[in-house]
Design an enzyme around this catalytic site. Structure first.
Site, PDB file in Angstrom:
ATOM      1  N   ASP A 130      -9.678  25.319  23.287  1.00 55.06           N
ATOM      2  CA  ASP A 130      -8.962  25.874  24.433  1.00 55.06           C
ATOM      3  C   ASP A 130      -8.366  27.230  24.068  1.00 55.06           C
ATOM      4  O   ASP A 130      -7.582  27.337  23.129  1.00 55.06           O
ATOM      5  CB  ASP A 130      -7.858  24.901  24.866  1.00 55.06           C
ATOM      6  CG  ASP A 130      -7.254  25.289  26.202  1.00 55.06           C
ATOM      7  OD1 ASP A 130      -7.911  26.017  26.966  1.00 55.06           O
ATOM      8  OD2 ASP A 130      -6.116  24.861  26.474  1.00 55.06           O
ATOM      9  N   HIS A 137       0.052  34.482  31.681  1.00 49.75           N
ATOM     10  CA  HIS A 137       0.444  33.161  31.165  1.00 49.75           C
ATOM     11  C   HIS A 137       1.056  33.292  29.769  1.00 49.75           C
ATOM     12  O   HIS A 137       2.084  32.667  29.476  1.00 49.75           O
ATOM     13  CB  HIS A 137      -0.788  32.248  31.132  1.00 49.75           C
ATOM     14  CG  HIS A 137      -0.531  30.901  30.542  1.00 49.75           C
ATOM     15  ND1 HIS A 137       0.260  29.955  31.161  1.00 49.75           N
ATOM     16  CD2 HIS A 137      -0.939  30.337  29.383  1.00 49.75           C
ATOM     17  CE1 HIS A 137       0.323  28.866  30.404  1.00 49.75           C
ATOM     18  NE2 HIS A 137      -0.405  29.068  29.319  1.00 49.75           N
ATOM     19  N   GLU A 203      -2.500  22.440  33.864  1.00 51.36           N
ATOM     20  CA  GLU A 203      -2.840  23.833  33.559  1.00 51.36           C
ATOM     21  C   GLU A 203      -4.139  24.175  34.269  1.00 51.36           C
ATOM     22  O   GLU A 203      -5.171  23.525  34.027  1.00 51.36           O
ATOM     23  CB  GLU A 203      -2.995  24.065  32.047  1.00 51.36           C
ATOM     24  CG  GLU A 203      -1.648  24.156  31.348  1.00 51.36           C
ATOM     25  CD  GLU A 203      -1.730  24.599  29.885  1.00 51.36           C
ATOM     26  OE1 GLU A 203      -0.751  25.152  29.380  1.00 51.36           O
ATOM     27  OE2 GLU A 203      -2.785  24.378  29.255  1.00 51.36           O
ATOM     28  N   GLU A 205      -7.320  25.863  34.646  1.00 53.77           N
ATOM     29  CA  GLU A 205      -8.255  26.545  33.748  1.00 53.77           C
ATOM     30  C   GLU A 205      -9.674  26.394  34.282  1.00 53.77           C
ATOM     31  O   GLU A 205      -9.955  25.566  35.151  1.00 53.77           O
ATOM     32  CB  GLU A 205      -8.222  25.918  32.333  1.00 53.77           C
ATOM     33  CG  GLU A 205      -6.852  25.929  31.692  1.00 53.77           C
ATOM     34  CD  GLU A 205      -6.878  25.778  30.174  1.00 53.77           C
ATOM     35  OE1 GLU A 205      -7.921  26.088  29.558  1.00 53.77           O
ATOM     36  OE2 GLU A 205      -5.862  25.347  29.631  1.00 53.77           O
ATOM     37  N   ASP A 237      -6.062  21.200  31.910  1.00 50.01           N
ATOM     38  CA  ASP A 237      -5.571  20.859  30.572  1.00 50.01           C
ATOM     39  C   ASP A 237      -4.147  20.303  30.733  1.00 50.01           C
ATOM     40  O   ASP A 237      -3.163  21.009  30.550  1.00 50.01           O
ATOM     41  CB  ASP A 237      -5.577  22.124  29.701  1.00 50.01           C
ATOM     42  CG  ASP A 237      -5.033  21.864  28.302  1.00 50.01           C
ATOM     43  OD1 ASP A 237      -5.068  20.708  27.853  1.00 50.01           O
ATOM     44  OD2 ASP A 237      -4.563  22.836  27.679  1.00 50.01           O
ATOM     45  N   ARG A 241       5.108  19.173  28.330  1.00 52.66           N
ATOM     46  CA  ARG A 241       5.846  20.322  27.790  1.00 52.66           C
ATOM     47  C   ARG A 241       6.943  19.928  26.817  1.00 52.66           C
ATOM     48  O   ARG A 241       7.260  20.695  25.904  1.00 52.66           O
ATOM     49  CB  ARG A 241       6.441  21.146  28.933  1.00 52.66           C
ATOM     50  CG  ARG A 241       5.423  21.674  29.923  1.00 52.66           C
ATOM     51  CD  ARG A 241       4.356  22.508  29.233  1.00 52.66           C
ATOM     52  NE  ARG A 241       3.435  23.103  30.203  1.00 52.66           N
ATOM     53  CZ  ARG A 241       2.378  23.808  29.848  1.00 52.66           C
ATOM     54  NH1 ARG A 241       2.084  23.981  28.572  1.00 52.66           N
ATOM     55  NH2 ARG A 241       1.588  24.316  30.760  1.00 52.66           N
ATOM     56  N   GLN A 244       5.114  18.990  23.596  1.00 52.50           N
ATOM     57  CA  GLN A 244       4.560  20.246  23.058  1.00 52.50           C
ATOM     58  C   GLN A 244       5.639  21.105  22.396  1.00 52.50           C
ATOM     59  O   GLN A 244       5.449  21.599  21.279  1.00 52.50           O
ATOM     60  CB  GLN A 244       3.903  21.014  24.210  1.00 52.50           C
ATOM     61  CG  GLN A 244       3.303  22.358  23.799  1.00 52.50           C
ATOM     62  CD  GLN A 244       2.726  23.115  25.003  1.00 52.50           C
ATOM     63  OE1 GLN A 244       2.703  22.625  26.124  1.00 52.50           O
ATOM     64  NE2 GLN A 244       2.251  24.315  24.754  1.00 52.50           N
ATOM     65  N   LYS A 257      -1.073  17.687  24.344  1.00 57.32           N
ATOM     66  CA  LYS A 257      -2.266  18.094  25.100  1.00 57.32           C
ATOM     67  C   LYS A 257      -3.395  17.071  25.026  1.00 57.32           C
ATOM     68  O   LYS A 257      -4.253  17.024  25.911  1.00 57.32           O
ATOM     69  CB  LYS A 257      -2.829  19.401  24.514  1.00 57.32           C
ATOM     70  CG  LYS A 257      -1.873  20.572  24.504  1.00 57.32           C
ATOM     71  CD  LYS A 257      -1.982  21.360  25.777  1.00 57.32           C
ATOM     72  CE  LYS A 257      -1.208  22.676  25.680  1.00 57.32           C
ATOM     73  NZ  LYS A 257      -1.259  23.407  26.945  1.00 57.32           N
ATOM     74  N   THR A 261      -7.821  15.580  29.470  1.00 55.64           N
ATOM     75  CA  THR A 261      -8.252  16.872  30.017  1.00 55.64           C
ATOM     76  C   THR A 261      -9.307  16.538  31.064  1.00 55.64           C
ATOM     77  O   THR A 261     -10.237  15.784  30.778  1.00 55.64           O
ATOM     78  CB  THR A 261      -8.868  17.758  28.910  1.00 55.64           C
ATOM     79  OG1 THR A 261      -7.910  17.903  27.854  1.00 55.64           O
ATOM     80  CG2 THR A 261      -9.262  19.118  29.434  1.00 55.64           C
ATOM     81  N   GLU A 368       5.469  27.558  34.416  1.00 54.30           N
ATOM     82  CA  GLU A 368       5.743  28.900  34.931  1.00 54.30           C
ATOM     83  C   GLU A 368       6.277  28.862  36.364  1.00 54.30           C
ATOM     84  O   GLU A 368       7.216  29.582  36.695  1.00 54.30           O
ATOM     85  CB  GLU A 368       4.456  29.741  34.916  1.00 54.30           C
ATOM     86  CG  GLU A 368       3.935  30.049  33.526  1.00 54.30           C
ATOM     87  CD  GLU A 368       2.518  30.600  33.589  1.00 54.30           C
ATOM     88  OE1 GLU A 368       2.358  31.810  33.786  1.00 54.30           O
ATOM     89  OE2 GLU A 368       1.552  29.813  33.469  1.00 54.30           O
TER      90      GLU A 368
HETATM   91  O1  LIG Z   1       2.751  29.949  24.443  1.00 49.74           O
HETATM   92  C1  LIG Z   1       2.775  28.780  24.040  1.00 49.74           C
HETATM   93  O2  LIG Z   1       3.458  28.417  23.094  1.00 49.74           O
HETATM   94  C2  LIG Z   1       1.986  27.720  24.675  1.00 49.74           C
HETATM   95  C3  LIG Z   1       1.007  27.939  25.555  1.00 49.74           C
HETATM   96  C4  LIG Z   1       0.245  26.854  26.188  1.00 49.74           C
HETATM   97  O3  LIG Z   1       0.624  25.689  26.272  1.00 49.74           O
HETATM   98  C5  LIG Z   1      -1.008  27.251  26.790  1.00 49.74           C
HETATM   99  C6  LIG Z   1      -2.272  26.664  26.251  1.00 49.74           C
HETATM  100  O4  LIG Z   1      -2.582  25.489  26.132  1.00 49.74           O
HETATM  101  C7  LIG Z   1      -3.338  27.669  26.251  1.00 49.74           C
HETATM  102  C8  LIG Z   1      -3.592  28.072  27.647  1.00 49.74           C
HETATM  103  O5  LIG Z   1      -3.843  27.201  28.469  1.00 49.74           O
HETATM  104  O6  LIG Z   1      -3.555  29.273  27.946  1.00 49.74           O
HETATM  105 CA   LIG Z   2      -4.450  25.069  27.978  1.00 49.96          CA
HETATM  106 MG   LIG Z   3      -5.715  18.865  27.404  1.00 45.59          MG
END
Ligand SMILES: O=C(O)/C=C/C(=O)CC(=O)CC(=O)O
Ligand SMILES: [Ca+2]
Ligand SMILES: [Mg+2]
Length: 420
Positions: A130, A137, A203, A205, A237, A241, A244, A257, A261, A368
């Site tokens: 990914d 973003h 997400e 994508e 995806d 959060r 993460q 994650k 998916t 966001e």
């Molecule tokens: O900037 C970060 O720490 C995290 C970003 C994401 O979670 C995004 C990711 O999975 C990649 C994406 O979808 O652009």
């Molecule tokens: Ca992603």
């Molecule tokens: Mg995923």
């Protein structure tokens, strides 16, 4: 007059004869899955077309690629085979060609109403990567997770950043997503929290599906990378959060994650998207030579996300974006992936990263859109910071052509509660 099919295609259909996306389906729950292309509200069974000897070109007439349990063999054959299949199928389905149009028994065996079939994953996905290629973003996530000073890391403008995702939990549109449980950051001196994620997100994508791929140790030239991309799907995806934010330093996304998916069932080929190609953004600083492509292409693919809140009948649009918001192109992503010698294989999935646009109503995830839960969004009289059990998230994507669409159908999933 644009090319037309003898199969009825409504004006707003995603699947006219100019599209012909590939999927895998079961006509009955007990029947084996087989390859198909979408045409209007129907699916054309390619195994029946192959058995009838109608793939009569030099490459496909001697291949059993449409009698396989997935598309991987066809993907490995590369662009000459893909072009031959497209030419044959556009001819066979056209209003002026009798071979299928006037053969009632073959039509009976090979054309199925789309709403009666079950779609399954069309490819065996060995590896899933990914990327992180929307600048908007990256800037928003950086600001939220790391603060407003230098939200975009310095490396971001020099290389398409990515992480290795989890292939085993990729599911087809329509599959329920179980809310993941996990650890969250401790507050004060207490231990980390544990339980169902309180910040479950989508997400928006898309993902490229790899064709022939490369041998270990032999990178793909960026100017030849398009020959390694069969087509594109919508991809969600799903992201927790809270899990993460606590786990991702220093090695990157993991359990936040890897619980699921979702991809859309129809792979729209690069050949079908060619009419919607547009210039990719100007890259400053100029990329290193191995990423500098002679022609740098994006695609104009309007994208939309709807949420159908738990217990409600109607869904509500929460964002509108476009594939052309990507900074790094699909071909740069693929070339970069192989530059160290890493081999890509047929059926590998390369997610683009969340496709956020510049405006708040074009952001590609709730992190966001609600600014990490600080600004709830309203949906049909209710509000959301993050996803609740019973919420369904539906992505669509559709290119608007001159008198026809080239669409992706939808990519949806419903959140079900964590195990007790
Ligand atoms: O900037 C970060 O720490 C995290 C970003 C994401 O979670 C995004 C990711 O999975 C990649 C994406 O979808 O652009
Ligand atoms: Ca992603
Ligand atoms: Mg995923």
């Amino acid at each position: 007059m644009a090319l037309q099919s003898f199969v009825e295609v409504k004006p707003d259909s995603h699947f006219p004869i100019q599209n012909l996306p590939y999927g895998f389906f079961k006509p009955e729950p007990s029947s084996p899955a087989r390859p198909g292309v979408a045409i209007g509200d129907y699916v054309l069974d390619l195994s029946e077309i192959a058995k009838a000897g109608l793939f009569d070109g030099p490459i496909l007439s001697v291949s059993d690629c449409f009698l396989q349990p997935n598309l991987n063999k066809f993907l490995a054959m590369g662009r000459p085979a893909w072009k031959e299949a497209r030419t044959t199928l556009q001819k066979l389905l056209s209003s002026t060609e009798a071979a299928l149009r006037d053969n009632a028994s073959l039509r009976e065996k090979s054309l199925f109403p789309m709403d009666k079939v079950e779609m399954v994953l069309p490819i065996a996905i060995g590896d899933y990567t990914d990327f992180f290629s929307s600048m908007h973003h990256a800037k928003n996530c950086g600001t939220i997770f790391r603060g407003p000073q230098n939200p975009i890391p310095a490396n971001w403008f020099h290389l398409p950043i990515a992480y290795h995702g989890r292939a085993s939990s990729i599911v087809i549109s329509g599959t329920d997503i179980v809310r993941p449980r996990g650890q969250g950051a401790p507050s004060g001196n207490s231990p980390p929290s544990f339980g169902p994620s309180q910040k479950l997100d989508f997400e928006l994508e898309m993902a490229a599906i790899v064709g022939p791929g490369n041998e270990l140790g032999k990178p793909v030239d960026v100017n030849e990378a398009a020959d390694h991309i069969f087509g594109v799907v919508l991809m969600n995806d799903w992201s927790a959060r809270d899990i993460q934010a606590w786990e991702y330093v220093p090695l990157g996304p993991f359990l936040g994650k890897s619980f699921g998916t979702t991809i859309s069932p129809w792979i729209v080929t690069l050949d079908a998207l060619e009419s919607f190609a547009c210039d990719a953004p100007n890259q400053d600083p100029h990329p290193l030579p191995y990423l500098a492509e002679k022609i740098s292409k994006n695609y104009d693919i309007p994208l939309e996300v709807q949420i159908k809140p738990a217990g409600q009948q109607d869904s509500c649009v929460v964002t509108r974006s476009n594939f052309n918001n990507l900074y790094w192109t699909l071909t740069q992503q693929l070339a970069h992936h192989t530059i160290n010698g890493c081999n890509l294989r047929p059926g590998d999935l390369l997610g683009t990263g969340t496709i956020s646009g510049p405006e708040p109503d074009s952001y590609g995830c709730l992190l966001e859109l609600t600014w990490n839960g600080q600004k709830p969004i309203s949906l049909n009289g209710t509000t959301r910071k993050f996803l609740e059990d019973g919420d369904e998230v539906i992505f669509t994507g559709c290119c608007k052509g001159n008198g026809y669409n080239v669409g992706f159908g939808s990519c949806s999933g419903k959140i079900v509660p964590s195990p007790p």
